[in-house]
Design a protein around this motif. Structure first.
Motif, mmCIF file in Angstrom:
data_model
loop_
_atom_site.group_PDB
_atom_site.id
_atom_site.type_symbol
_atom_site.label_atom_id
_atom_site.label_comp_id
_atom_site.label_asym_id
_atom_site.label_seq_id
_atom_site.Cartn_x
_atom_site.Cartn_y
_atom_site.Cartn_z
ATOM 1 N N VAL A 44 0.847 -1.206 0.000
ATOM 2 C CA VAL A 44 0.000 0.000 0.000
ATOM 3 C C VAL A 44 0.873 1.243 0.000
ATOM 4 C CG1 VAL A 44 -1.613 1.338 1.408
ATOM 5 C CG2 VAL A 44 -2.006 -1.090 1.058
ATOM 6 N N LEU A 45 1.948 1.216 0.778
ATOM 7 C CA LEU A 45 2.876 2.342 0.797
ATOM 8 C C LEU A 45 3.490 2.577 -0.572
ATOM 9 C CD1 LEU A 45 4.711 1.942 4.223
ATOM 10 C CD2 LEU A 45 3.606 3.998 3.362
ATOM 11 N N MET A 46 3.845 1.509 -1.263
ATOM 12 C CA MET A 46 4.391 1.654 -2.600
ATOM 13 C C MET A 46 3.393 2.350 -3.522
ATOM 14 S SD MET A 46 5.310 -1.279 -5.418
ATOM 15 C CE MET A 46 3.547 -1.513 -5.651
ATOM 16 N N ALA A 47 2.120 1.944 -3.450
ATOM 17 C CA ALA A 47 1.080 2.542 -4.286
ATOM 18 C C ALA A 47 0.884 4.024 -3.952
ATOM 19 C CB ALA A 47 -0.227 1.775 -4.128
ATOM 20 N N LEU A 48 0.888 4.348 -2.664
ATOM 21 C CA LEU A 48 0.722 5.745 -2.255
ATOM 22 C C LEU A 48 1.893 6.607 -2.709
ATOM 23 C CD1 LEU A 48 -0.652 5.262 1.386
ATOM 24 C CD2 LEU A 48 -1.908 6.163 -0.579
ATOM 25 N N CYS A 49 3.105 6.096 -2.557
ATOM 26 C CA CYS A 49 4.288 6.844 -2.989
ATOM 27 C C CYS A 49 4.256 7.096 -4.499
ATOM 28 C CB CYS A 49 5.563 6.086 -2.614
ATOM 29 S SG CYS A 49 5.914 6.039 -0.848
ATOM 30 N N LEU A 50 3.881 6.078 -5.259
ATOM 31 C CA LEU A 50 3.794 6.252 -6.706
ATOM 32 C C LEU A 50 2.703 7.252 -7.074
ATOM 33 C CD1 LEU A 50 4.246 2.578 -8.020
ATOM 34 C CD2 LEU A 50 5.877 4.475 -8.147
ATOM 35 N N SER A 51 1.601 7.244 -6.331
ATOM 36 C CA SER A 51 0.527 8.204 -6.604
ATOM 37 C C SER A 51 1.000 9.631 -6.377
ATOM 38 C CB SER A 51 -0.679 7.898 -5.713
ATOM 39 O OG SER A 51 -1.190 6.607 -5.964
ATOM 40 N N ALA A 52 1.653 9.871 -5.231
ATOM 41 C CA ALA A 52 2.168 11.213 -4.949
ATOM 42 C C ALA A 52 3.200 11.635 -5.982
ATOM 43 C CB ALA A 52 2.775 11.247 -3.543
ATOM 44 N N LEU A 53 4.039 10.705 -6.386
ATOM 45 C CA LEU A 53 5.076 10.992 -7.386
ATOM 46 C C LEU A 53 4.455 11.359 -8.732
ATOM 47 C CD1 LEU A 53 8.305 8.930 -7.931
ATOM 48 C CD2 LEU A 53 6.872 9.488 -9.873
ATOM 49 N N ILE A 54 3.509 10.559 -9.200
ATOM 50 C CA ILE A 54 2.902 10.778 -10.516
ATOM 51 C C ILE A 54 2.126 12.098 -10.550
ATOM 52 C CG2 ILE A 54 1.155 9.915 -12.128
ATOM 53 C CD1 ILE A 54 2.006 7.071 -11.282
ATOM 54 N N VAL A 55 1.369 12.376 -9.485
ATOM 55 C CA VAL A 55 0.608 13.632 -9.438
ATOM 56 C C VAL A 55 1.548 14.834 -9.531
ATOM 57 C CG1 VAL A 55 -0.826 15.087 -7.955
ATOM 58 C CG2 VAL A 55 -1.348 12.663 -8.182
ATOM 59 N N MET A 56 2.690 14.758 -8.837
ATOM 60 C CA MET A 56 3.610 15.887 -8.848
ATOM 61 C C MET A 56 4.372 15.977 -10.170
ATOM 62 S SD MET A 56 4.606 18.516 -7.189
ATOM 63 C CE MET A 56 4.320 18.347 -5.427
ATOM 64 N N VAL A 57 4.796 14.845 -10.724
ATOM 65 C CA VAL A 57 5.566 14.866 -11.969
ATOM 66 C C VAL A 57 4.742 15.440 -13.123
ATOM 67 C CG1 VAL A 57 6.541 13.364 -13.753
ATOM 68 C CG2 VAL A 57 7.204 13.045 -11.378
ATOM 69 N N LYS A 58 3.450 15.166 -13.126
ATOM 70 C CA LYS A 58 2.574 15.662 -14.193
ATOM 71 C C LYS A 58 2.049 17.065 -13.907
ATOM 72 C CE LYS A 58 0.959 11.206 -15.932
ATOM 73 N NZ LYS A 58 -0.229 10.377 -16.265
ATOM 74 N N GLY A 75 12.789 23.374 -5.932
ATOM 75 C CA GLY A 75 13.631 22.327 -5.355
ATOM 76 C C GLY A 75 12.898 21.423 -4.377
ATOM 77 N N ALA A 76 11.993 21.987 -3.579
ATOM 78 C CA ALA A 76 11.261 21.178 -2.591
ATOM 79 C C ALA A 76 10.388 20.141 -3.276
ATOM 80 C CB ALA A 76 10.404 22.085 -1.711
ATOM 81 N N PHE A 77 9.788 20.502 -4.401
ATOM 82 C CA PHE A 77 8.936 19.550 -5.115
ATOM 83 C C PHE A 77 9.770 18.479 -5.806
ATOM 84 C CE2 PHE A 77 5.282 22.838 -5.673
ATOM 85 C CZ PHE A 77 4.989 22.705 -4.330
ATOM 86 N N ARG A 158 -2.922 20.625 -7.505
ATOM 87 C CA ARG A 158 -2.272 19.326 -7.726
ATOM 88 C C ARG A 158 -1.100 19.129 -6.771
ATOM 89 N NH1 ARG A 158 -2.114 18.642 -14.359
ATOM 90 N NH2 ARG A 158 -4.371 18.443 -14.652
ATOM 91 N N ALA A 159 -0.342 20.180 -6.532
ATOM 92 C CA ALA A 159 0.770 20.075 -5.584
ATOM 93 C C ALA A 159 0.250 19.769 -4.180
ATOM 94 C CB ALA A 159 1.575 21.367 -5.587
ATOM 95 N N THR A 160 -0.859 20.391 -3.823
ATOM 96 C CA THR A 160 -1.463 20.130 -2.516
ATOM 97 C C THR A 160 -1.895 18.667 -2.392
ATOM 98 O OG1 THR A 160 -2.267 22.409 -2.376
ATOM 99 C CG2 THR A 160 -3.315 20.785 -0.934
ATOM 100 N N ALA A 161 -2.491 18.127 -3.455
ATOM 101 C CA ALA A 161 -2.912 16.724 -3.440
ATOM 102 C C ALA A 161 -1.707 15.800 -3.251
ATOM 103 C CB ALA A 161 -3.643 16.378 -4.733
#
Length: 206
Positions: A44-58, A75-77, A158-161
């Motif tokens: 579940v942690l892996m899925a959450l980390c990937l979700s946060a990563l994808i939302v920010m990268v896009k 830089g923080a993002f 999106r950054a907030t999410a």
């Protein structure tokens, strides 16, 4: 009386009684269920980390007057993206290793240290990103830095999410750290001669 004994002697050999066997089987089942729950938590942690990563990268937005803004400009993002990527990879790898039926004390120590490190890593990423988001929403009058979210609202949302998901990861990693700590230190017996009597006397009479 004989049925209550946990060990019986048959022909000079010591055999475990049915009571002891049942207790051992229950312990094994509990260990298996705990390990399954931990594996699921890491996935579940892996899925959450990937979700946060994808939302920010896009996350990027263009403004006719002010140009474009992307997560890579801050830089923080970028740190948040890297931290979530590291945590996602570690969560998957640790879940695979944990599924192997050969637990050892060295593996328990490794999980203990890495879980602690990753918890602080992702916490720092979330805290740094929260500070940047606050400045983006509120600005800073003392340095004449205006709020950017008025012009880049979609970017800020999106950054907030992504940051919210990251803090969910922080909470889950905190739980995981407690679990790995318990699994490690439950392998050790209390020191010889250790007693809580002195502590209890201090509490009662102090």
């Amino acid at each position: 009386m004989m049925e209550k004994r946990e060990k019986e002697s048959v022909g000079g050999a010591v055999v475990a009684s049915p009571v002891a066997l049942v207790g051992s089987r229950e312990d094994n089942e509990m260990d298996a269920s705990t390990r399954t729950a931990e594996i699921l938590l890491r996935l579940v942690l892996m899925a959450l980390c990937l979700s946060a990563l994808i939302v920010m990268v896009k996350n990027s937005q263009s403004n006719i007057d002010l140009g474009s803004l992307s997560y890579s400009d801050l830089g923080a993002f970028r740190y948040l993206v890297h931290a979530n990527g590291i945590c996602a990879g570690y969560s998957l790898l640790s879940a695979v290793i944990l599924a192997l039926p050969r637990p050892s004390i060295s593996r328990a120590w490794t999980f203990f240290f890495l879980d602690q490190i990753l918890t602080y890593l992702i916490l720092a990423a979330g805290a740094a990103s929260t500070e940047v988001l606050y400045l983006a929403y509120e600005g800073d009058v003392s340095i004449t830095w205006s709020a950017a979210c008025g012009s880049f609202g979609r970017f800020c949302h999106r950054a907030t999410a992504s940051v919210i998901i990251t803090f969910v990861v922080v909470v889950c990693y905190g739980v995981l750290s407690l679990l790995s700590s318990y699994k490690l230190f439950s392998n050790f017996e209390p020191p010889v001669g250790y007693t809580t009597k002195g502590i209890e006397d201090t509490v009662v009479h102090g």
